[in-house]
Design a protein around this motif. Structure first.
Motif, short mmCIF file in Angstrom:
data_model
loop_
_atom_site.label_atom_id
_atom_site.label_comp_id
_atom_site.label_asym_id
_atom_site.label_seq_id
_atom_site.Cartn_x
_atom_site.Cartn_y
_atom_site.Cartn_z
N ALA A 285 -0.64 1.35 7.66
CA ALA A 285 -0.66 0.15 8.49
C ALA A 285 -1.56 0.30 9.71
CB ALA A 285 0.76 -0.19 8.93
N ASP A 286 -2.08 1.50 9.94
CA ASP A 286 -2.86 1.75 11.16
C ASP A 286 -4.27 2.20 10.79
OD1 ASP A 286 -2.10 3.61 14.23
OD2 ASP A 286 -3.86 2.43 13.62
N GLY B 109 -11.80 5.03 6.42
CA GLY B 109 -11.81 4.02 5.37
C GLY B 109 -10.46 3.33 5.34
N SER B 110 -10.25 2.53 4.32
CA SER B 110 -9.02 1.74 4.24
C SER B 110 -7.83 2.66 4.00
CB SER B 110 -9.16 0.73 3.10
OG SER B 110 -7.90 0.17 2.80
N PRO B 111 -6.88 2.74 4.96
CA PRO B 111 -5.75 3.65 4.76
C PRO B 111 -4.76 3.14 3.71
CG PRO B 111 -5.54 2.50 6.86
CD PRO B 111 -6.84 2.07 6.28
N SER B 112 -4.76 1.84 3.47
CA SER B 112 -3.78 1.31 2.51
C SER B 112 -4.13 1.70 1.08
CB SER B 112 -3.70 -0.22 2.63
OG SER B 112 -4.99 -0.76 2.38
N GLU B 113 -5.38 2.08 0.86
CA GLU B 113 -5.77 2.53 -0.49
C GLU B 113 -6.18 3.99 -0.46
OE1 GLU B 113 -8.81 -0.25 -1.56
OE2 GLU B 113 -7.35 -1.55 -2.58
N ALA B 114 -5.62 4.72 0.45
CA ALA B 114 -6.01 6.12 0.62
C ALA B 114 -5.67 6.98 -0.59
CB ALA B 114 -5.36 6.70 1.87
N LEU C 208 3.69 5.37 -5.24
CA LEU C 208 4.46 5.14 -4.02
C LEU C 208 3.83 4.06 -3.14
CD1 LEU C 208 5.36 8.83 -2.98
CD2 LEU C 208 6.85 7.16 -4.06
N MET C 209 2.53 4.04 -3.12
CA MET C 209 1.86 3.10 -2.23
C MET C 209 1.70 1.71 -2.84
SD MET C 209 -1.01 5.54 -0.43
CE MET C 209 -1.46 4.42 0.86
N THR C 210 1.85 1.64 -4.15
CA THR C 210 1.64 0.33 -4.79
C THR C 210 2.95 -0.36 -5.17
OG1 THR C 210 1.37 1.46 -6.91
CG2 THR C 210 -0.65 0.90 -5.70
N GLN C 211 4.07 0.25 -4.94
CA GLN C 211 5.36 -0.35 -5.30
C GLN C 211 6.03 -1.03 -4.10
OE1 GLN C 211 6.35 -0.51 -8.56
NE2 GLN C 211 4.27 0.35 -8.69
N VAL C 212 5.27 -1.22 -3.05
CA VAL C 212 5.84 -1.77 -1.82
C VAL C 212 6.06 -3.27 -1.99
CG1 VAL C 212 5.49 -2.04 0.66
CG2 VAL C 212 4.59 -0.02 -0.51
N VAL D 187 5.94 -2.97 4.95
CA VAL D 187 4.71 -2.23 5.26
C VAL D 187 5.03 -0.74 5.30
CG1 VAL D 187 3.07 -1.76 7.12
CG2 VAL D 187 3.67 -4.12 6.55
N LEU D 188 4.17 0.01 4.68
CA LEU D 188 4.32 1.47 4.78
C LEU D 188 3.63 1.91 6.06
CD1 LEU D 188 3.66 2.98 1.22
CD2 LEU D 188 5.83 2.58 2.38
N GLU D 189 4.43 2.47 6.95
CA GLU D 189 3.84 2.93 8.22
C GLU D 189 3.19 4.30 8.05
OE1 GLU D 189 5.79 1.20 12.27
OE2 GLU D 189 6.45 3.16 11.56
N GLU D 190 3.88 5.14 7.31
CA GLU D 190 3.36 6.49 7.16
C GLU D 190 3.80 7.05 5.81
OE1 GLU D 190 4.61 9.18 10.29
OE2 GLU D 190 3.55 10.88 9.39
N ILE D 191 2.95 7.82 5.24
CA ILE D 191 3.31 8.56 4.02
C ILE D 191 2.78 9.98 4.19
CG2 ILE D 191 1.28 7.62 2.80
CD1 ILE D 191 2.98 7.82 0.24
N ARG D 192 3.69 10.91 3.99
CA ARG D 192 3.36 12.29 4.35
C ARG D 192 3.84 13.24 3.25
NH1 ARG D 192 2.80 14.67 9.41
NH2 ARG D 192 3.26 12.68 10.41
N TYR D 193 3.07 14.26 3.02
CA TYR D 193 3.44 15.25 1.99
C TYR D 193 3.11 16.64 2.50
CZ TYR D 193 2.85 18.08 -2.27
OH TYR D 193 2.92 19.08 -3.22
N ASP D 194 4.06 17.55 2.24
CA ASP D 194 3.81 18.95 2.57
C ASP D 194 4.26 19.79 1.38
OD1 ASP D 194 4.54 21.05 5.48
OD2 ASP D 194 3.59 21.49 3.56
N LYS D 195 3.36 20.58 0.87
CA LYS D 195 3.66 21.36 -0.35
C LYS D 195 4.89 22.24 -0.17
CE LYS D 195 2.96 23.61 -4.27
NZ LYS D 195 4.22 24.34 -4.28
N ASP D 196 5.08 22.76 1.01
CA ASP D 196 6.21 23.67 1.24
C ASP D 196 7.54 22.96 1.00
OD1 ASP D 196 4.50 25.31 3.98
OD2 ASP D 196 4.51 25.72 1.83
#
Lengths: 209, 209
Positions: free
Chosen positions: A166-167, A137-142, B136-140, B145-154
């Motif tokens: 973006a991908d 689905g749309s990654p920008s609204e993930a 985080l994704m809506t304040q761009v 462009v946000l290329e990647e957003i990643r989260y790890d609980k650890d």
């Protein structure tokens, strides 16, 4: 009769007080052996053992009183939380019910414009199932996927995710835990492990009703 | 009585001094003193011993009564303790019978308690992530462009990779992130300029409280 006794006493004492003393000493000695050694000694020993037994029995009685009190209190709490407990059982069932979870998740993800493409689950421990989810689905609204996860009937904890807004080729991935608690027979020789927190349950689960 | 006393009279012309109390001697009358009353000068020897013996015999009598009395008191205490033990055991049996009636209630309560505790633990360990990711994704800013957003609980923090043609947009992004009160730190980990695409690629770490 009394006069006779008194006369004998006086005569005994007056005639031979040492003999009287010897007689009473002998009686006292026999008295000491019979009532003192054989009687009193064993009686006191028996009393000590019985006191220990009484102490143990009393403490057992007290524990049972406490247990009974906790159970009556738990019964009242269960009545108070009667409407909320089914929701709790849905959030944390006693079986994995992963198929139900996936069906629910797929439906809600589809409603948000996402398709569940891959899922892997395994039991992390007795209560925890680790799931790895991929969506198309749309990654920008993930970020909407988190709302989807929270809207399922299960308690879900997100432990990780990665999105490539973006991908569109790379699918959003979410790592999450779902939970189960199996019913185990209550060992009545032990007390309950706490009390039911009705206030917390009402606060957390009532909005879901 | 007087007939018995008379043979014991000992008329001693040289009486012993009074400072000798141990002597069970008959104090004789002084020959120079004649008194018509024999009893004035007579002090029967056994009177002195009689008091002691009388006291000794009385003490022995008390002892003879006292020891069996103690024994009977200990017997009574034994019986009383037995009674208390049997009452306590009856109470225990009664409580056990009552508690077994709460078996079903106990099981359900135990299950609810376990689930509630697990729920609390999960809520404490895994914060609500959906609103944070949405922020985080809506304040761009535009042109970013946000290329990647990643989260790890650890780690507990969210890593964002942003690409923009203007370096100012990176600072703008960081500034907007700080508007979320739940964010405690925003760390610009790296920024690279790609001369081919004429764009800045930054990695930002967002740390939550």
């Amino acid at each position: 009769m009394n006069n006779l006794i008194n006369k004998v006493r006086l005569e005994l004492l007056s005639s031979d007080p040492h003999r009287a003393l010897r007689l009473y000493l002998m009686i006292a000695f026999v008295d000491l052996v019979i009532f003192g050694f054989f009687g009193l000694y064993f009686s006191i020993a028996s009393l000590k053992e019985k006191n220990i037994e009484l102490k143990n029995v009393k403490s057992e009685e007290e524990l049972l009183q406490i247990k009974k009190f906790k159970l009556t209190d738990a019964e009242a709490s269960l009545k108070a939380a009667r409407d909320i407990i089914p929701t709790l059982n849905e959030r944390i069932p006693d079986q994995p019910y992963t198929h139900l979870f996936l069906t629910d998740l797929s439906d809600k993800a589809a409603a948000a414009g996402y398709t569940l493409t891959d899922i892997q689950t395994y039991e992390a421990d007795d209560h925890t199932l680790q799931t790895s989810l991929r969506f198309l689905g749309s990654p920008s609204e993930a970020y909407k996927l988190f709302s989807v996860l929270e809207s399922t009937s299960r308690l879900v904890a997100v432990s990780g995710f990665s999105f490539f807004p973006a991908d569109p080729v790379v699918e959003p991935r979410i790592e999450a835990f779902i939970y189960k608690v199996s019913d185990t027979p209550l060992d009545l020789s032990e007390s309950l492990n706490g009390t039911i927190d009705v206030e917390f349950l009402t606060e957390e689960l009532e909005p879901a009703l | 009585m007087l007939r018995k006393l008379l043979p014991k009279l000992n008329l001693n012309l040289n009486p012993k001094p009074k400072s000798d109390p141990g002597a069970s001697q008959v104090v004789s009358q002084d020959s120079s003193v004649n008194t018509p009353n024999l009893l004035d000068s007579y002090e029967p020897d056994f009177m002195h011993n009689y008091n002691f013996l009388y006291k000794a015999v009385n003490s022995l009598k008390l002892f003879i009564i006292f020891v069996p009395a103690l024994f009977f008191i200990s017997l009574f205490l034994n019986d009383l303790t037995d009674l208390r033990i049997s009452v306590a055991k009856k109470n225990i049996d009664r409580l056990n019978t009552e508690i077994t009636k709460y078996d079903k209630v106990g099981r359900e309560a135990n299950l609810v308690i376990k689930k509630t505790e697990l729920y609390k633990q999960v809520k404490a360990s895994y914060p609500d992530i959906s609103k944070r990711v949405e922020w985080l994704m809506t304040q761009v800013p535009t042109d970013t462009v946000l290329e990647e957003i990643r989260y790890d609980k650890d780690d507990g923090s969210v890593e964002v990779k942003a690409v923009t043609s203007k370096a100012l947009n990176i600072t703008l992004l960081i500034d907007r992130y700080f508007k979320d009160d739940s964010i405690s730190e925003v760390i610009l980990e790296s920024t690279e300029f790609d001369s081919r695409t004429q764009s800045y690629s930054s990695t930002i770490e967002v740390v939550y409280e």
